[in-house]
Motif scaffolding. Structure first.
Motif, PDB file in Angstrom:
ATOM      1  N   LEU A 157       1.022  -1.327   0.103  1.00 19.44           N
ATOM      2  CA  LEU A 157      -0.091   0.066   0.098  1.00 19.44           C
ATOM      3  C   LEU A 157       0.916   1.343  -0.097  1.00 19.44           C
ATOM      4  N   VAL A 158       0.672   2.273  -0.941  1.00 17.46           N
ATOM      5  CA  VAL A 158       1.431   3.334  -1.156  1.00 17.46           C
ATOM      6  C   VAL A 158       0.470   4.576  -1.002  1.00 17.46           C
ATOM      7  N   THR A 159       0.412   5.176   0.032  1.00 20.58           N
ATOM      8  CA  THR A 159      -0.763   6.465  -0.016  1.00 20.58           C
ATOM      9  C   THR A 159      -0.164   7.774   0.590  1.00 20.58           C
ATOM     10  N   GLY A 160      -0.723   8.825   0.191  1.00 13.80           N
ATOM     11  CA  GLY A 160      -0.316  10.088   0.511  1.00 13.80           C
ATOM     12  C   GLY A 160      -0.856  10.516   1.891  1.00 13.80           C
ATOM     13  N   GLU A 161      -1.668   9.821   2.250  1.00 11.25           N
ATOM     14  CA  GLU A 161      -2.460  10.195   3.672  1.00 11.25           C
ATOM     15  C   GLU A 161      -1.633   9.339   4.761  1.00 11.25           C
ATOM     16  N   ASP A 162      -1.340  10.018   5.781  1.00  2.26           N
ATOM     17  CA  ASP A 162      -0.696   9.548   7.031  1.00  2.26           C
ATOM     18  C   ASP A 162      -1.900   9.015   8.064  1.00  2.26           C
ATOM     19  N   SER A 163      -2.320   7.954   7.767  1.00  2.00           N
ATOM     20  CA  SER A 163      -3.683   7.683   8.604  1.00  2.00           C
ATOM     21  C   SER A 163      -3.534   6.398   9.392  1.00  2.00           C
ATOM     22  N   LEU A 211       6.703   7.322  -6.677  1.00  2.00           N
ATOM     23  CA  LEU A 211       7.819   6.442  -7.396  1.00  2.00           C
ATOM     24  C   LEU A 211       8.985   6.054  -6.773  1.00  2.00           C
ATOM     25  N   ALA A 212       9.399   7.223  -5.810  1.00  2.00           N
ATOM     26  CA  ALA A 212      10.971   6.841  -5.393  1.00  2.00           C
ATOM     27  C   ALA A 212      10.473   6.006  -4.102  1.00  2.00           C
ATOM     28  N   CYS A 213       9.545   5.675  -3.633  1.00  2.00           N
ATOM     29  CA  CYS A 213       9.148   4.899  -2.548  1.00  2.00           C
ATOM     30  C   CYS A 213       8.909   3.384  -3.191  1.00  2.00           C
ATOM     31  N   GLU A 220       8.488  -3.316 -14.395  1.00  2.00           N
ATOM     32  CA  GLU A 220       7.769  -4.050 -15.331  1.00  2.00           C
ATOM     33  C   GLU A 220       6.882  -5.306 -14.704  1.00  2.00           C
ATOM     34  N   GLN A 221       7.613  -5.600 -13.592  1.00  2.82           N
ATOM     35  CA  GLN A 221       6.781  -6.691 -12.668  1.00  2.82           C
ATOM     36  C   GLN A 221       5.719  -6.169 -11.601  1.00  2.82           C
ATOM     37  N   VAL A 222       5.403  -5.046 -11.882  1.00  2.00           N
ATOM     38  CA  VAL A 222       4.454  -4.462 -11.049  1.00  2.00           C
ATOM     39  C   VAL A 222       3.139  -4.015 -11.769  1.00  2.00           C
ATOM     40  N   ALA A 223       2.078  -4.192 -10.934  1.00  2.00           N
ATOM     41  CA  ALA A 223       0.863  -3.804 -11.182  1.00  2.00           C
ATOM     42  C   ALA A 223       0.422  -2.654 -10.101  1.00  2.00           C
ATOM     43  N   TYR A 224       0.023  -1.633 -10.423  1.00  2.00           N
ATOM     44  CA  TYR A 224      -0.250  -0.485  -9.670  1.00  2.00           C
ATOM     45  C   TYR A 224      -1.756   0.102 -10.040  1.00  2.00           C
ATOM     46  N   VAL A 225      -2.465   0.217  -8.859  1.00  2.00           N
ATOM     47  CA  VAL A 225      -3.737   0.677  -9.091  1.00  2.00           C
ATOM     48  C   VAL A 225      -3.922   2.062  -8.479  1.00  2.00           C
ATOM     49  N   GLY A 226      -4.536   2.874  -9.288  1.00  2.46           N
ATOM     50  CA  GLY A 226      -4.572   4.397  -8.850  1.00  2.46           C
ATOM     51  C   GLY A 226      -5.881   4.870  -9.362  1.00  2.46           C
ATOM     52  N   ASP A 227      -6.094   6.380  -8.710  1.00  2.00           N
ATOM     53  CA  ASP A 227      -7.208   7.036  -9.110  1.00  2.00           C
ATOM     54  C   ASP A 227      -7.083   8.386  -9.386  1.00  2.00           C
ATOM     55  N   VAL A 283      -4.180  12.015 -10.062  1.00  2.00           N
ATOM     56  CA  VAL A 283      -3.055  12.440 -10.692  1.00  2.00           C
ATOM     57  C   VAL A 283      -1.708  12.244  -9.806  1.00  2.00           C
ATOM     58  N   ASN A 284      -1.832  12.063  -8.491  1.00  2.00           N
ATOM     59  CA  ASN A 284      -0.617  11.952  -7.704  1.00  2.00           C
ATOM     60  C   ASN A 284      -0.088  10.568  -8.179  1.00  2.00           C
ATOM     61  N   ASP A 285      -0.947   9.682  -8.718  1.00  2.00           N
ATOM     62  CA  ASP A 285      -0.542   8.233  -9.133  1.00  2.00           C
ATOM     63  C   ASP A 285       0.220   8.312 -10.477  1.00  2.00           C
ATOM     64  N   LEU A 286       0.218   9.309 -11.308  1.00  2.00           N
ATOM     65  CA  LEU A 286       0.737   9.361 -12.529  1.00  2.00           C
ATOM     66  C   LEU A 286       2.000   8.934 -12.736  1.00  2.00           C
ATOM     67  N   PRO A 287       3.076   9.572 -11.739  1.00  2.00           N
ATOM     68  CA  PRO A 287       4.329   9.014 -12.325  1.00  2.00           C
ATOM     69  C   PRO A 287       4.686   7.524 -12.017  1.00  2.00           C
ATOM     70  N   VAL A 288       3.750   6.923 -11.203  1.00  2.00           N
ATOM     71  CA  VAL A 288       4.164   5.605 -11.022  1.00  2.00           C
ATOM     72  C   VAL A 288       3.527   4.493 -12.193  1.00  2.00           C
ATOM     73  N   LEU A 289       2.070   5.040 -12.393  1.00  2.00           N
ATOM     74  CA  LEU A 289       1.163   4.386 -13.556  1.00  2.00           C
ATOM     75  C   LEU A 289       2.022   4.614 -14.933  1.00  2.00           C
ATOM     76  N   GLN A 290       2.735   5.809 -14.962  1.00  2.00           N
ATOM     77  CA  GLN A 290       3.505   5.553 -16.530  1.00  2.00           C
ATOM     78  C   GLN A 290       4.619   4.876 -16.765  1.00  2.00           C
ATOM     79  N   VAL A 291       5.144   4.208 -15.607  1.00  2.00           N
ATOM     80  CA  VAL A 291       6.389   3.419 -15.588  1.00  2.00           C
ATOM     81  C   VAL A 291       6.241   1.841 -15.364  1.00  2.00           C
TER      82      VAL A 291
END
Length: 211
Positions: A95-101, A124-126, A139-146, A148-156
């Motif tokens: 799990l990779v989230t911007g919220e510290d919850s 992406l750095a994380c 290329e061995q990663v599936a990433y699920v986002g929703d 714009v802050n997910d775009l750097p990861v989704l694009q690679v």
């Protein structure tokens, strides 16, 4: 319906034409359903890590405030079962989230997830740091986002997935868009896709499993 996106195109076979008619919500950037589906199958088979945003993916994106100011989030139990199944199949889950919850940490503990990253501004750095530790490639990663802050990861990553109600910019760059919205079974749908991919003989069979 689920949508598969790819920059490739080809001539549709009669069988694939029938499949497209049956699933009229299917959208591709070009007309090559068979090529798109084959690309999706190849990408899904390579996945060894399923990484997820939380808000808007594992939840519906809502934040529920009580009278004392407390925040609540709603999670889907079927998504949780899907994550358990992919872990039992040998995939890693993060799990990779911007919220510290603390709510996210509690949900992760319930699901027995160890790779949980909260308050992350550079996703992406994380992810790259996690991949180095696990000995995996992007290329061995599936990433699920929703969003714009997910775009750097989704694009690679190898398999970029957007939930059905993701931002338009997110849906535009993803290989797969779920039929279900965030918090309502989208993650379970992705889990079922990953679980089915190693056991089907062709791309059309994969689409029939996912739909």
């Amino acid at each position: 319906m689920s949508r598969v996106d790819s920059p490739q195109s080809s001539v549709l076979s009669p069988q694939d034409s029938a499949l497209r008619t049956q699933h009229s919500g299917l959208r591709t950037q070009h007309s090559g359903l068979s090529t798109d589906a084959a690309d999706l199958l190849a990408r899904a088979r390579r996945v060894r890590l399923l990484a997820l945003d939380v808000d808007g993916v594992l939840t519906d994106g809502g934040m529920y405030y009580g009278p004392a100011g407390e925040v609540l989030k709603k999670f889907n139990t079927r998504d949780g079962m899907g994550l358990q199944l992919v872990r039992e199949a040998g995939l890693c889950v993060a799990l990779v989230t911007g919220e510290d919850s603390p709510i996210v940490r509690s949900r992760a503990a319930k699901l027995r997830l160890e790779d949980v990253f909260c308050g992350i501004q550079d996703k992406l750095a994380c992810l790259d740091a996690l991949l180095e530790r696990l000995g995996l490639a992007r290329e061995q990663v599936a990433y699920v986002g929703d969003d714009v802050n997910d775009l750097p990861v989704l694009q690679v990553v190898g398999l970029a997935v957007a939930v059905a109600d993701a931002a338009r910019a997110v849906r535009a760059v993803c290989h797969y868009v779920t039929a279900r919205p965030g918090g309502a079974g989208a993650v379970r749908e992705v889990c079922e896709l990953l679980l089915a991919a190693p056991h089907v003989d062709n791309a059309r069979a994969l689409l029939e499993q996912v739909y």
